[in-house]
Motif scaffolding. Structure first.
Motif, PDB file in Angstrom:
ATOM      1  N   ASN A 278       0.829  -1.206   0.000  1.00 16.19           N
ATOM      2  CA  ASN A 278       0.000   0.000   0.000  1.00 16.19           C
ATOM      3  C   ASN A 278       0.870   1.264   0.000  1.00 16.19           C
ATOM      4  O   ASN A 278       0.631   2.202  -0.759  1.00 16.19           O
ATOM      5  CB  ASN A 278      -0.919  -0.047   1.227  1.00 16.19           C
ATOM      6  N   ASN A 282       1.227   3.987  -3.039  1.00 18.87           N
ATOM      7  CA  ASN A 282       1.063   5.431  -2.842  1.00 18.87           C
ATOM      8  C   ASN A 282       2.280   6.189  -3.348  1.00 18.87           C
ATOM      9  O   ASN A 282       2.156   7.200  -4.052  1.00 18.87           O
ATOM     10  CB  ASN A 282       0.866   5.753  -1.353  1.00 18.87           C
ATOM     11  N   ALA A 283       3.483   5.691  -2.985  1.00 17.96           N
ATOM     12  CA  ALA A 283       4.718   6.367  -3.399  1.00 17.96           C
ATOM     13  C   ALA A 283       4.766   6.466  -4.918  1.00 17.96           C
ATOM     14  O   ALA A 283       5.129   7.500  -5.485  1.00 17.96           O
ATOM     15  CB  ALA A 283       5.925   5.613  -2.861  1.00 17.96           C
ATOM     16  N   LYS A 285       2.175   6.368  -6.949  1.00 20.09           N
ATOM     17  CA  LYS A 285       1.086   7.216  -7.466  1.00 20.09           C
ATOM     18  C   LYS A 285       1.418   8.703  -7.339  1.00 20.09           C
ATOM     19  O   LYS A 285       1.012   9.513  -8.155  1.00 20.09           O
ATOM     20  CB  LYS A 285      -0.203   6.957  -6.660  1.00 20.09           C
ATOM     21  N   ILE A 326      -4.491  12.243   6.812  1.00 21.46           N
ATOM     22  CA  ILE A 326      -4.463  11.220   5.750  1.00 21.46           C
ATOM     23  C   ILE A 326      -4.622   9.806   6.296  1.00 21.46           C
ATOM     24  O   ILE A 326      -4.905   8.883   5.547  1.00 21.46           O
ATOM     25  CB  ILE A 326      -3.166  11.308   4.896  1.00 21.46           C
ATOM     26  N   GLN A 332      -8.392  12.277   1.327  1.00 21.60           N
ATOM     27  CA  GLN A 332      -7.393  12.402   0.267  1.00 21.60           C
ATOM     28  C   GLN A 332      -6.998  13.862   0.190  1.00 21.60           C
ATOM     29  O   GLN A 332      -7.826  14.748   0.397  1.00 21.60           O
ATOM     30  CB  GLN A 332      -7.993  11.951  -1.076  1.00 21.60           C
ATOM     31  N   GLY A 343      -8.074   6.052  -6.096  1.00 18.63           N
ATOM     32  CA  GLY A 343      -7.884   5.621  -4.707  1.00 18.63           C
ATOM     33  C   GLY A 343      -9.155   5.870  -3.931  1.00 18.63           C
ATOM     34  O   GLY A 343     -10.044   6.605  -4.371  1.00 18.63           O
ATOM     35  N   LEU A 346      -8.707   4.896   1.760  1.00 22.95           N
ATOM     36  CA  LEU A 346      -8.828   3.924   2.866  1.00 22.95           C
ATOM     37  C   LEU A 346      -7.508   3.241   3.205  1.00 22.95           C
ATOM     38  O   LEU A 346      -7.329   2.737   4.311  1.00 22.95           O
ATOM     39  CB  LEU A 346      -9.843   2.832   2.491  1.00 22.95           C
ATOM     40  N   SER A 372       8.028  12.313   0.527  1.00 22.79           N
ATOM     41  CA  SER A 372       7.428  11.824   1.775  1.00 22.79           C
ATOM     42  C   SER A 372       8.155  10.569   2.248  1.00 22.79           C
ATOM     43  O   SER A 372       8.702   9.808   1.435  1.00 22.79           O
ATOM     44  CB  SER A 372       5.965  11.451   1.564  1.00 22.79           C
ATOM     45  N   PHE A 374       7.204   7.295   4.772  1.00 21.14           N
ATOM     46  CA  PHE A 374       6.255   6.571   5.640  1.00 21.14           C
ATOM     47  C   PHE A 374       7.028   5.479   6.346  1.00 21.14           C
ATOM     48  O   PHE A 374       7.766   4.721   5.718  1.00 21.14           O
ATOM     49  CB  PHE A 374       5.115   5.987   4.812  1.00 21.14           C
TER      50      PHE A 374
HETATM   51  P1  ADP Z   1      -5.635   6.471  -1.390  1.00 15.25           P
HETATM   52  O1  ADP Z   1      -4.205   6.410  -1.772  1.00 15.25           O
HETATM   53  O2  ADP Z   1      -6.411   5.265  -1.786  1.00 15.25           O
HETATM   54  O3  ADP Z   1      -6.313   7.757  -1.737  1.00 15.25           O
HETATM   55  P2  ADP Z   1      -4.585   6.402   1.282  1.00 15.25           P
HETATM   56  O4  ADP Z   1      -5.264   6.284   2.599  1.00 15.25           O
HETATM   57  O5  ADP Z   1      -3.557   5.371   0.962  1.00 15.25           O
HETATM   58  O6  ADP Z   1      -5.726   6.421   0.208  1.00 15.25           O
HETATM   59  O7  ADP Z   1      -3.925   7.837   1.188  1.00 15.25           O
HETATM   60  C1  ADP Z   1      -4.673   8.969   1.567  1.00 15.25           C
HETATM   61  C2  ADP Z   1      -4.115  10.214   0.925  1.00 15.25           C
HETATM   62  O8  ADP Z   1      -2.840  10.534   1.470  1.00 15.25           O
HETATM   63  C3  ADP Z   1      -3.860  10.105  -0.570  1.00 15.25           C
HETATM   64  O9  ADP Z   1      -5.054  10.318  -1.295  1.00 15.25           O
HETATM   65  C4  ADP Z   1      -2.846  11.197  -0.780  1.00 15.25           C
HETATM   66  O10 ADP Z   1      -3.500  12.466  -0.850  1.00 15.25           O
HETATM   67  C5  ADP Z   1      -2.018  11.173   0.484  1.00 15.25           C
HETATM   68  N1  ADP Z   1      -0.784  10.368   0.331  1.00 15.25           N
HETATM   69  C6  ADP Z   1      -0.580   9.081   0.719  1.00 15.25           C
HETATM   70  N2  ADP Z   1       0.691   8.679   0.403  1.00 15.25           N
HETATM   71  C7  ADP Z   1       1.296   9.722  -0.169  1.00 15.25           C
HETATM   72  C8  ADP Z   1       2.618   9.943  -0.737  1.00 15.25           C
HETATM   73  N3  ADP Z   1       3.553   8.993  -0.704  1.00 15.25           N
HETATM   74  N4  ADP Z   1       2.871  11.152  -1.267  1.00 15.25           N
HETATM   75  C9  ADP Z   1       1.941  12.135  -1.282  1.00 15.25           C
HETATM   76  N5  ADP Z   1       0.682  11.984  -0.794  1.00 15.25           N
HETATM   77  C10 ADP Z   1       0.355  10.806  -0.246  1.00 15.25           C
END
Ligand code: ADP
Length: 381
Positions: A278, A282-283, A285, A326, A332, A343, A346, A372, A374
């Motif tokens: 996950n 995200n990274a 995307k 987030i 989002q 996305g 969740l 970012s 995580f």
């Molecule tokens: P989703 O990715 O399905 O929208 P997530 O709960 O995984 O849901 O992430 C929530 C929100 O956090 C994302 O929509 C995004 O706006 C932000 N986010 C998460 N990971 C990153 C990241 N690596 N870089 C930038 N924004 C992020």
């Protein structure tokens, strides 16, 4: 001063908040103040010269002879005894009595001060009322909690059922698309193939969404089990990379690994893989083409009982004031620099719940336009 002279009382006693009564050994009342008369709802003349039993009644005519008088004879005083006076209206009036019997001018006289206990009664009533209200509130609270628990169970059961019902036809869609793509029903031209690709992408997106909802429902209802074992973080990363590599390549991203082969966590392997996937998804995307995603692991800086598995990207970043949000479901961040990405919002909330369920956590650090990080914190294995 005559023996039954009500006027002989010190006028000061009339203004007292306490009732005052003075009587002889034979029980005849010599003096009574106005406060006592008011308490009983009688005229003072109705009291003076009468027998004290008619006033200090507890419903029994023999009270004076059997209780009060022997007490006074024996000790010379009676301290803080509880009496009920019968007012003219028939109302019982609770009083606290202090009495002293002494010889005066050749006669034995008892002086008694009677403190009305109205306030105590009110207080006791209020206390009783409050206790009853508290009991009622507890019952109501239990009832409401049960309703909420039932509703939550019903919601989870509904979600689980719906997820299953939705997944079955979705899988069927995926399967039939594959058959068409394979040419089972005749040759497929480029335009058709492209359209079929879109159907597949939408079908998979919907499937992920449903899986996420199901996971969230399971977590919320506490119906998720963790199979905690000492797992190798390197093995977890190696197993996850093939799942994300195509996506990274498609988006023009490099990746780097820095995970010591001997580092272990006490965790549920499947869940850690799901969380890592996950975070990597995200990274990928949220990082523009040409960027880099790195995975690193080490013993936690602040505690050698914990390990940290980090996913770092050079992406669009997250504003500081949104870093905690987030992790909440369905949140989002709107970011003009991020391409419109699919996305549900969740992923992070599910990931954090799962990490916490294993005794760990997920933390985030970010700088807009820089990238970012995580961090999955887990117990060391
Ligand atoms: P989703 O990715 O399905 O929208 P997530 O709960 O995984 O849901 O992430 C929530 C929100 O956090 C994302 O929509 C995004 O706006 C932000 N986010 C998460 N990971 C990153 C990241 N690596 N870089 C930038 N924004 C992020």
């Amino acid at each position: 001063m005559t023996r039954h002279d009500g006027d002989a009382i010190d006028p000061l006693l009339d203004g007292e908040p306490c009732g005052f009564i003075s009587f002889l050994d034979d029980g005849s009342v010599r003096v009574a103040n106005q406060t006592l008369a008011n308490m009983l709802g009688r005229e003072r003349e109705e009291i003076i010269g009468k027998h004290v039993e008619g006033i200090l009644t507890v419903g029994s005519r023999i009270f004076y002879q059997t209780h009060f008088f022997p007490l006074l004879r024996l000790h010379g005083h009676a301290d803080e005894i509880f009496l009920l006076l019968r007012a003219k209206s028939g109302e019982d009036i609770a009083v606290l009595a202090n009495a002293i019997r002494r010889e005066r001018d050749g006669e034995w006289i008892t002086d008694a001060v009677l403190l009305r206990l109205v306030e105590r009664r009110k207080f006791e009533d209020a206390l009783l009322e409050a206790k009853r209200a508290a009991e009622l509130a507890t019952v109501e609270l239990k009832h409401q909690r049960k309703i909420a628990e039932d509703a939550n169970r019903a919601k989870s059961a509904f979600l689980a059922m719906m997820s299953h019902e939705l997944r079955t036809p979705l899988n069927a869609i995926g399967g039939y698309v594959q058959l068409i793509e394979m040419g089972v029903h005749g040759p497929v031209n480029d335009a058709q193939r492209e359209a079929l690709g879109r159907v597949t992408r939408s079908q998979q997106h919907l499937l992920r969404l449903i899986n996420d909802l199901l996971n969230l429902a399971r977590i919320e209802s506490g119906r998720i089990d963790y199979d905690l074992q000492a797992i190798s973080l390197d093995e977890v990363v190696q197993a996850t990379i093939p799942m994300i590599e195509p996506q990274l390549a498609a988006r023009g991203l490099r990746y780097e690994l820095n995970v010591p082969p001997d580092l272990r966590a006490q965790a549920d392997r499947e869940k850690v893989e799901q969380i890592l996937l996950n975070l990597l998804s995200n990274a990928s995307k949220f990082t523009p083409a040409g960027g880099c995603v790195s995975i690193e692991a080490e013993i936690a800086i602040d505690s050698d009982e914990m390990v940290e598995l980090r996913v770092r990207d050079t992406g669009v970043g997250i504003p500081k004031n949104r870093l905690e949000q987030i992790f909440e479901p369905f949140v989002q961040v709107e970011n003009s620099r991020a391409a419109r990405v699919e996305g549900s919002g969740l992923g992070l909330s599910i990931s954090r719940e799962m990490a916490r369920g294993m005794g760990g956590d997920i933390l985030a650090e970010s700088a807009v336009g820089v990238g970012s990080t995580f961090e999955i914190r887990l117990r060391r294995g």
